[in-house]
Motif scaffolding. Structure first.
Motif, PDB file in Angstrom:
ATOM      1  N   GLU A  28     -20.092  53.504 -17.137  1.00 43.70           N
ATOM      2  CA  GLU A  28     -20.049  53.567 -18.594  1.00 43.70           C
ATOM      3  C   GLU A  28     -20.689  52.363 -19.271  1.00 43.70           C
ATOM      4  O   GLU A  28     -20.790  52.310 -20.492  1.00 43.70           O
ATOM      5  N   PHE A  29     -21.129  51.404 -18.492  1.00 42.59           N
ATOM      6  CA  PHE A  29     -21.697  50.175 -19.046  1.00 42.59           C
ATOM      7  C   PHE A  29     -22.989  50.480 -19.792  1.00 42.59           C
ATOM      8  O   PHE A  29     -23.832  51.245 -19.333  1.00 42.59           O
TER       9      PHE A  29
ATOM     10  N   ASP B 218     -29.691  50.859 -12.864  1.00 42.45           N
ATOM     11  CA  ASP B 218     -30.664  49.932 -13.447  1.00 42.45           C
ATOM     12  C   ASP B 218     -29.966  48.888 -14.314  1.00 42.45           C
ATOM     13  O   ASP B 218     -30.325  47.710 -14.294  1.00 42.45           O
ATOM     14  N   LEU B 219     -28.974  49.327 -15.054  1.00 45.93           N
ATOM     15  CA  LEU B 219     -28.222  48.402 -15.896  1.00 45.93           C
ATOM     16  C   LEU B 219     -27.450  47.398 -15.039  1.00 45.93           C
ATOM     17  O   LEU B 219     -27.370  46.214 -15.372  1.00 45.93           O
ATOM     18  N   GLN B 220     -26.887  47.881 -13.933  1.00 44.75           N
ATOM     19  CA  GLN B 220     -26.160  46.974 -13.040  1.00 44.75           C
ATOM     20  C   GLN B 220     -27.083  45.901 -12.470  1.00 44.75           C
ATOM     21  O   GLN B 220     -26.730  44.728 -12.445  1.00 44.75           O
ATOM     22  N   ARG B 221     -28.261  46.324 -12.007  1.00 43.84           N
ATOM     23  CA  ARG B 221     -29.206  45.352 -11.445  1.00 43.84           C
ATOM     24  C   ARG B 221     -29.621  44.313 -12.489  1.00 43.84           C
ATOM     25  O   ARG B 221     -29.824  43.151 -12.169  1.00 43.84           O
TER      26      ARG B 221
ATOM     27  N   ALA C 233     -16.536  44.466 -18.891  1.00 44.36           N
ATOM     28  CA  ALA C 233     -17.919  44.936 -18.718  1.00 44.36           C
ATOM     29  C   ALA C 233     -18.179  45.309 -17.263  1.00 44.36           C
ATOM     30  O   ALA C 233     -18.810  46.338 -16.984  1.00 44.36           O
ATOM     31  N   LEU C 234     -17.683  44.508 -16.327  1.00 44.08           N
ATOM     32  CA  LEU C 234     -17.865  44.815 -14.908  1.00 44.08           C
ATOM     33  C   LEU C 234     -17.122  46.095 -14.523  1.00 44.08           C
ATOM     34  O   LEU C 234     -17.625  46.902 -13.728  1.00 44.08           O
ATOM     35  N   LEU C 235     -15.960  46.308 -15.103  1.00 38.98           N
ATOM     36  CA  LEU C 235     -15.223  47.554 -14.855  1.00 38.98           C
ATOM     37  C   LEU C 235     -15.964  48.755 -15.425  1.00 38.98           C
ATOM     38  O   LEU C 235     -15.991  49.830 -14.806  1.00 38.98           O
ATOM     39  N   ARG C 236     -16.592  48.581 -16.601  1.00 37.01           N
ATOM     40  CA  ARG C 236     -17.398  49.671 -17.166  1.00 37.01           C
ATOM     41  C   ARG C 236     -18.588  49.976 -16.268  1.00 37.01           C
ATOM     42  O   ARG C 236     -18.989  51.129 -16.137  1.00 37.01           O
TER      43      ARG C 236
END
Length: 115
Positions: A85-86, A8-11, A77-80
């Motif tokens: 872990e983001f 959800d955070l990625q989207r 942030a993209l790696l997290r």
């Protein structure tokens, strides 16, 4: 409130982070001429004009350094995100909160740990 799922955070934040990274790359390309060293040509440019040009070049270099720092924060942030872990505080592990992430999705600490 329960913690959101990493998907959800990625989207929610990946498009913004990627758009910001693209914009920063474009801005760097557009301003590359202003960061070139100022040439010494006493015949065509007076001393004050050269000093102004050097000041402009220094300001452009400082701006590019800030862009570089922002690009590194976006990459982190993209790696997290990839690691799942983001959005979670690197100190305490709690969810950072949508309010903070909406302001800056590169943040790595919750309000309590950032204070």
């Amino acid at each position: 409130m329960t913690d959101p799922f990493p998907e959800d955070l990625q989207r929610r934040y990946r498009p913004r982070l990627e758009a910001d990274a693209t914009a920063l790359r474009a801005q760097s390309g557009e301003t590359s001429d202003t960061r070139r060293p100022v040439e010494l040509d006493q015949q065509s440019v007076g001393r004050l004009s050269r000093m102004d040009a050097m000041q402009q070049q220094a300001m452009a270099a400082a701006l590019e350094a800030r862009r570089g720092a922002r690009r590194r924060a976006i990459t982190a942030a993209l790696l997290r995100m990839e690691a799942g872990e983001f959005g979670f505080c690197e100190d305490c592990g709690d969810f950072i909160g949508f309010g903070r992430l909406d302001l800056d999705p590169t943040l790595v600490r919750c309000v309590d740990c950032a204070g």
